[in-house]
Design a protein around this motif. Sequence first.
Motif, PDB file in Angstrom:
ATOM      1  N   GLU A 254       0.808  -1.210   0.000  1.00 47.00           N
ATOM      2  CA  GLU A 254       0.000   0.000   0.000  1.00 47.00           C
ATOM      3  C   GLU A 254       0.844   1.263   0.000  1.00 47.00           C
ATOM      4  O   GLU A 254       0.407   2.315  -0.457  1.00 47.00           O
ATOM      5  CB  GLU A 254      -0.914   0.013   1.226  1.00 47.00           C
ATOM      6  CG  GLU A 254      -1.871  -1.152   1.269  1.00 47.00           C
ATOM      7  CD  GLU A 254      -2.645  -1.226   2.576  1.00 47.00           C
ATOM      8  OE1 GLU A 254      -2.553  -0.302   3.415  1.00 47.00           O
ATOM      9  OE2 GLU A 254      -3.356  -2.214   2.765  1.00 47.00           O
ATOM     10  N   ARG A 255       2.054   1.159   0.563  1.00 49.35           N
ATOM     11  CA  ARG A 255       2.946   2.309   0.680  1.00 49.35           C
ATOM     12  C   ARG A 255       4.373   1.783   0.657  1.00 49.35           C
ATOM     13  O   ARG A 255       4.640   0.688   1.137  1.00 49.35           O
ATOM     14  CB  ARG A 255       2.651   3.036   1.992  1.00 49.35           C
ATOM     15  CG  ARG A 255       3.357   4.340   2.125  1.00 49.35           C
ATOM     16  CD  ARG A 255       2.696   5.215   3.154  1.00 49.35           C
ATOM     17  NE  ARG A 255       3.523   6.386   3.360  1.00 49.35           N
ATOM     18  CZ  ARG A 255       3.408   7.209   4.357  1.00 49.35           C
ATOM     19  NH1 ARG A 255       2.481   6.993   5.268  1.00 49.35           N
ATOM     20  NH2 ARG A 255       4.190   8.244   4.480  1.00 49.35           N
ATOM     21  N   ILE A 256       5.301   2.567   0.104  1.00 52.48           N
ATOM     22  CA  ILE A 256       6.696   2.140   0.008  1.00 52.48           C
ATOM     23  C   ILE A 256       7.578   3.213   0.634  1.00 52.48           C
ATOM     24  O   ILE A 256       7.420   4.405   0.346  1.00 52.48           O
ATOM     25  CB  ILE A 256       7.086   1.885  -1.465  1.00 52.48           C
ATOM     26  CG1 ILE A 256       6.224   0.751  -2.032  1.00 52.48           C
ATOM     27  CG2 ILE A 256       8.573   1.549  -1.576  1.00 52.48           C
ATOM     28  CD1 ILE A 256       6.376   0.516  -3.506  1.00 52.48           C
ATOM     29  N   PHE A 257       8.500   2.761   1.486  1.00 49.55           N
ATOM     30  CA  PHE A 257       9.434   3.654   2.167  1.00 49.55           C
ATOM     31  C   PHE A 257      10.843   3.393   1.661  1.00 49.55           C
ATOM     32  O   PHE A 257      11.237   2.248   1.461  1.00 49.55           O
ATOM     33  CB  PHE A 257       9.391   3.422   3.686  1.00 49.55           C
ATOM     34  CG  PHE A 257       8.072   3.767   4.302  1.00 49.55           C
ATOM     35  CD1 PHE A 257       7.824   5.034   4.793  1.00 49.55           C
ATOM     36  CD2 PHE A 257       7.069   2.814   4.375  1.00 49.55           C
ATOM     37  CE1 PHE A 257       6.592   5.351   5.357  1.00 49.55           C
ATOM     38  CE2 PHE A 257       5.838   3.117   4.938  1.00 49.55           C
ATOM     39  CZ  PHE A 257       5.602   4.389   5.426  1.00 49.55           C
ATOM     40  N   MET A 258      11.609   4.460   1.458  1.00 49.77           N
ATOM     41  CA  MET A 258      13.006   4.386   1.035  1.00 49.77           C
ATOM     42  C   MET A 258      13.862   4.623   2.270  1.00 49.77           C
ATOM     43  O   MET A 258      13.743   5.674   2.908  1.00 49.77           O
ATOM     44  CB  MET A 258      13.298   5.460  -0.006  1.00 49.77           C
ATOM     45  CG  MET A 258      12.324   5.479  -1.165  1.00 49.77           C
ATOM     46  SD  MET A 258      12.600   4.158  -2.280  1.00 49.77           S
ATOM     47  CE  MET A 258      14.012   4.791  -3.112  1.00 49.77           C
ATOM     48  N   ILE A 259      14.719   3.648   2.603  1.00 48.20           N
ATOM     49  CA  ILE A 259      15.450   3.689   3.863  1.00 48.20           C
ATOM     50  C   ILE A 259      16.953   3.496   3.646  1.00 48.20           C
ATOM     51  O   ILE A 259      17.367   2.650   2.863  1.00 48.20           O
ATOM     52  CB  ILE A 259      14.955   2.567   4.820  1.00 48.20           C
ATOM     53  CG1 ILE A 259      13.460   2.684   5.098  1.00 48.20           C
ATOM     54  CG2 ILE A 259      15.771   2.527   6.099  1.00 48.20           C
ATOM     55  CD1 ILE A 259      13.055   3.830   5.980  1.00 48.20           C
ATOM     56  N   ASN A 260      17.739   4.270   4.368  1.00 49.15           N
ATOM     57  CA  ASN A 260      19.174   4.027   4.502  1.00 49.15           C
ATOM     58  C   ASN A 260      19.415   3.866   6.002  1.00 49.15           C
ATOM     59  O   ASN A 260      19.345   4.840   6.750  1.00 49.15           O
ATOM     60  CB  ASN A 260      19.988   5.191   3.930  1.00 49.15           C
ATOM     61  CG  ASN A 260      21.476   4.945   4.013  1.00 49.15           C
ATOM     62  OD1 ASN A 260      21.983   4.371   4.973  1.00 49.15           O
ATOM     63  ND2 ASN A 260      22.201   5.397   3.002  1.00 49.15           N
ATOM     64  N   ASN A 261      19.654   2.633   6.441  1.00 47.03           N
ATOM     65  CA  ASN A 261      19.816   2.366   7.875  1.00 47.03           C
ATOM     66  C   ASN A 261      21.027   3.077   8.472  1.00 47.03           C
ATOM     67  O   ASN A 261      21.006   3.446   9.643  1.00 47.03           O
ATOM     68  CB  ASN A 261      19.936   0.862   8.117  1.00 47.03           C
ATOM     69  CG  ASN A 261      18.654   0.126   7.828  1.00 47.03           C
ATOM     70  OD1 ASN A 261      17.560   0.651   8.004  1.00 47.03           O
ATOM     71  ND2 ASN A 261      18.778  -1.106   7.356  1.00 47.03           N
ATOM     72  N   VAL A 262      22.087   3.279   7.674  1.00 48.40           N
ATOM     73  CA  VAL A 262      23.314   3.887   8.183  1.00 48.40           C
ATOM     74  C   VAL A 262      23.117   5.379   8.420  1.00 48.40           C
ATOM     75  O   VAL A 262      23.423   5.896   9.495  1.00 48.40           O
ATOM     76  CB  VAL A 262      24.493   3.620   7.221  1.00 48.40           C
ATOM     77  CG1 VAL A 262      25.752   4.328   7.697  1.00 48.40           C
ATOM     78  CG2 VAL A 262      24.742   2.119   7.085  1.00 48.40           C
TER      79      VAL A 262
END
Length: 180
Positions: A119-127
């Motif tokens: 339903e929704r997409i998140f763009m993540i950089n854990n660092v």
Amino acid sequence: MKKIFLMGRSESGKTSLTQALKGEKLHYVKTQYTNTDDDTIDSPGEYAESKHFSVGLACFSFEADVVAIVQAADEPFNLFGANCHSFIMRPLIGIITKIDSPYANIPMVRQWLINAGCERIFMINNVTREGIDELLEYLSDDLEPMTLEQAQFKQSIGLNEWDPLPEGVEYPKEIASFDR
């Protein structure tokens, strides 16, 4: 805070994401079994990679408020088929990790998640923690409590229980209030 269940391939960044969501310093930990705490359920990648263990993903999803498919931006292949949300009776979101990878193919991974039914997409950089605040904001919105009858009413008109009622539609008077 919604409880999130993370599923995805080994080394897609699920455990690092769990650490980033808690504000912890990132350190490598091989997830050997399903870890659960107040806000997250972190599953081993082998559950998604094996037909024998994949049924466990559906079972663990019942313990969460929202299910997330975690895929690294540089993944060479997709484990989750089109419309895989049909066996999950929770909101399904997509999380793309490792967005800074030189081998990232974000449009392809985004399409995989759309095809899966996210339903929704998140763009993540854990660092760098890029995108973490947006995901935390989404998770902080508590679900509206409802009775079984209210959930059944939503289902009877073709909605999931987490979907809002359409404009102009109200619960029948006898089930309109929620008493704790």
